[in-house]
Design a protein around this motif. Sequence first.
Motif, PDB file in Angstrom:
ATOM      1  N   GLU A   9      79.703  36.787  38.328  1.00 45.45           N
ATOM      2  CA  GLU A   9      80.473  37.858  37.703  1.00 45.45           C
ATOM      3  C   GLU A   9      79.661  38.629  36.672  1.00 45.45           C
ATOM      4  OE1 GLU A   9      83.449  40.468  36.488  1.00 45.45           O
ATOM      5  OE2 GLU A   9      83.277  39.237  38.299  1.00 45.45           O
ATOM      6  N   PRO A  28      86.160  50.930  31.579  1.00 44.27           N
ATOM      7  CA  PRO A  28      85.667  51.126  32.952  1.00 44.27           C
ATOM      8  C   PRO A  28      85.527  52.573  33.368  1.00 44.27           C
ATOM      9  CG  PRO A  28      87.921  50.304  32.949  1.00 44.27           C
ATOM     10  CD  PRO A  28      87.441  50.209  31.542  1.00 44.27           C
ATOM     11  N   TYR A  45      77.829  42.983  35.871  1.00 40.75           N
ATOM     12  CA  TYR A  45      79.231  43.087  35.434  1.00 40.75           C
ATOM     13  C   TYR A  45      79.780  44.477  35.741  1.00 40.75           C
ATOM     14  CZ  TYR A  45      83.320  43.748  32.534  1.00 40.75           C
ATOM     15  OH  TYR A  45      84.584  44.070  32.111  1.00 40.75           O
ATOM     16  N   ASN A  48      80.361  44.919  39.417  1.00 39.93           N
ATOM     17  CA  ASN A  48      81.504  44.126  39.867  1.00 39.93           C
ATOM     18  C   ASN A  48      82.840  44.742  39.478  1.00 39.93           C
ATOM     19  OD1 ASN A  48      80.211  42.027  41.232  1.00 39.93           O
ATOM     20  ND2 ASN A  48      79.912  40.828  39.365  1.00 39.93           N
ATOM     21  N   ASN A  49      82.817  45.589  38.463  1.00 42.69           N
ATOM     22  CA  ASN A  49      84.071  46.103  37.931  1.00 42.69           C
ATOM     23  C   ASN A  49      84.226  47.608  38.124  1.00 42.69           C
ATOM     24  OD1 ASN A  49      85.640  43.833  36.341  1.00 42.69           O
ATOM     25  ND2 ASN A  49      83.439  43.458  36.075  1.00 42.69           N
ATOM     26  N   TYR A  51      82.373  50.329  37.668  1.00 44.05           N
ATOM     27  CA  TYR A  51      81.816  51.379  36.824  1.00 44.05           C
ATOM     28  C   TYR A  51      80.923  52.305  37.646  1.00 44.05           C
ATOM     29  CZ  TYR A  51      83.123  48.836  32.521  1.00 44.05           C
ATOM     30  OH  TYR A  51      83.794  48.207  31.499  1.00 44.05           O
ATOM     31  N   TYR A  74      77.643  46.144  47.037  1.00 44.23           N
ATOM     32  CA  TYR A  74      78.464  47.178  46.411  1.00 44.23           C
ATOM     33  C   TYR A  74      78.362  48.477  47.215  1.00 44.23           C
ATOM     34  CZ  TYR A  74      77.729  43.730  42.731  1.00 44.23           C
ATOM     35  OH  TYR A  74      77.643  42.554  42.026  1.00 44.23           O
TER      36      TYR A  74
END
Length: 207
Positions: A9, A28, A45, A48-49, A51, A74
Amino acid sequence: MTIQQLNKELGNIDLYLLDQILKANIPPTVRVLDAGCGEGRNLIYFLNNGYNVHGIDQNPDAIRMLQFIAGSNYPDQPKGNFIEGQIHDMPYPDQCFDLVISSAVLHFSPDTATFWAGVKEMTRVLRPGGMLFIRMTAIMGLEDVISPQGEQHALPDGSVRFLITESIIEQLQNDYNYSPIEATKSVLVDRKRCMTTLVLRKNQIEL
């Protein structure tokens, strides 16, 4: 959560950068640039989120690895967001990022002029109100155990680095119109090196 899950993560993110995430200082919606990204250890990170993530590094092998990681894991992140280049001459428009990260990069500057060229360029691409995160080797607490090598210094740990000083920090804030988001943090490691973290806000009003 296991150690493996945590690493997946967060990656090997700088702890002081993670601190800003945990404080909700990096929402974000921001557009992120890692200036000197390497293989992307500080970007996992953000990837994964969801951005909007960009990275630039002078090492072509590191960029190829980051492009591979992005392409494999991704698919919504264009591989073209990660490019080879110099941080003192970046191909981005003015004021196009909300967060610029410079973690363990500027202390490789060979001289003062190169250091300030990197700062100037990162400031150019950062929007007013955006965050500049700098972590680099510092002189604090080492004044009597270092020796100059040109405009760099040899440290007791065997490395040679360009060192940030209190006067440079003051000049950075005054000349480039930054305000501290929080106090400067300097960590002295066994009097062999010192790492300083700056978390700065680019002021809305240009000088």
